[in-house]
Design an enzyme around this catalytic site. Structure first.
Site: not given
Length: 296
Positions: A103-105
C-alpha cells in the site's frame, strides 16, 4: 470483520530488529505485505482474514515504524533501504520468491524489489500506490537537499516532530491520538481505521502517550527519486500486477497515469474509497479482486 489468528515475531538482521505478523500456514504460498508511510503491519488487518487460506502472509513493520527498531542517527530512511530490509526478511524467512502486497509507500519499496530483482517476485498487488510516492524534479535536487538538512536541524533545535525528550507525552489519552491520526496524515480515515493503526503506533510514557515511530520519517529525505527513476523501476517489473485505486484516493485526478503505462502486465481497478480504502469498507471488494488475481 472476520477474526483470524496470527503470530507476532521479531526477526533480527545484522543486529537490527524487524517486527512481523504472520497469518496462515507457513507452508502456503508466501506473500510479503508492506505498509505505507507512517502506517504499520496492522494496515492489512481487515483485508487478510478474507484472503485465500492457501497463502502465508507476513506483514512487516518497516524500519522506524510500528514495533521495529529505529535506524541509528548516521543512517537514513530511503526507499532503497526499506527494499534492502525487505529482501533480507525474505531471505531470513527462507523464501526463494514471493508475492508482494503493498500500500502507498510500500508500493515504492515493492517496485524497487520487483524491478531490480524480478526473479524474487511472482506477482504484485498495489493498493492506492504506483511506486515511489515522493519524487523530486531533477532541477530541484540541490534545493531539496539543502531544505532537508535545514529542516532536520531546526526540528532538533526546536524539539518538533517528536524530537523532544522521550518521556514527553503528546496526548493525554489514546483517544486523542486516534482523532489526531484521523485528520493529520495523507487522506482522512475513519475512527476504526485510525484505531487499528494507532494500536501499533503509540507508546505509553509517564506523561501520557507519544508516537512510537521515528520522528525523522516525518521529515523530507535529503535525496528523493526523480519521476524518471520511479518509472524506470516500474518499467523493469516483469510479473503480473494488480492495481486497486480509490476513486477518492491519491490518484483520483489522474495523477501518475503515465506510470500505469509503464507496467508490462497490469490489471487496474478503481473503486469507491480514499487512500486507506483497504482499512475501510472497500476491504471486501478488494479481497475479492485479490483472490481472483491470485487464483490459488
Amino acid at each position: 470483520m472476520e477474526t483470524v489468528a496470527y503470530t507476532e515475531k521479531i526477526i533480527e538482521i545484522d543486529g537490527f530488529r524487524i517486527a512481523i505478523k504472520i497469518w496462515g500456514d507457513q507452508s502456503g504460498t508466501p506473500v510479503l505485505a508492506i505498509h505505507g508511510w507512517l502506517d504499520n503491519a496492522n494496515s492489512f488487518d481487515k483485508l487478510i482474514p478474507l484472503l485465500s487460506n492457501d497463502i502465508c502472509i507476513v506483514a512487516i513493520d518497516l524500519a522506524g515504524h510500528g514495533w521495529s527498531d529505529h535506524r541509528t542517527q548516521d543512517t537514513s530512511y530511503y526507499l532503497w533501504d526499506y527494499a534492502v530490509d525487505a529482501l533480507k526478511v525474505i531471505e531470513k524467512l527462507g523464501w526463494k520468491k514471493c508475492i508482494i502486497l503493498a500500500h502507498s509507500m510500500g508500493t515504492g519499496v515493492a517496485s524497487i524489489i520487483a524491478g531490480a530483482m524480478p526473479n524474487k517476485v511472482t506477482k504484485l498487488i498495489f493498493i492506492d500506490g504506483l511506486g515511489a510516492p515522493f519524487v523530486v524534479e531533477e532541477e530541484n535536487i540541490v534545493t531539496e537537499f539543502r531544505k532537508s538538512v535545514q529542516q532536520l536541524k531546526m526540528a532538533r533545535k526546536t524539539k518538533l516532530y517528536g524530537f523532544s525528550d522521550p518521556d514527553v507525552g503528546y496526548f493525554k489519552t489514546k483517544e486523542e491520538a486516534v482523532h489526531d491520526r484521523m485528520d493529520n496524515v495523507i487522506g482522512k480515515i475513519s475512527y476504526d481505521a485510525s484505531l487499528c493503526l494507532v494500536e501499533r503506533s503509540l507508546i505509553k510514557v509517564s506523561q501520557g502517550y507519544r508516537w512510537r515511530f521515528d520522528p525523522r520519517i516525518v521529515l523530507s529525505e535529503c535525496y528523493r527519486m526523480t519521476e524518471q527513476q520511479a518509472q524506470l523501476f516500474i518499467k523493469n517489473i516483469q510479473c503480473e500486477t494488480l492495481i486497486v485505486l480509490g476513486k477518492q484516493g491519491l490518484f483520483a485526478d489522474g495523477m501518475y497515469t503515465s506510470r500505469i503505462k509503464q507496467f508490462k502486465n497490469a490489471t487496474v481497478h478503481q473503486i469507491d474509497g480514499g487512500h486507506h480504502l483497504h482499512l475501510e469498507e472497500a476491504y471486501r471488494p478488494i479481497s475479492t479482486y485479490i483472490n481472483q488475481f491470485l487464483k490459488i
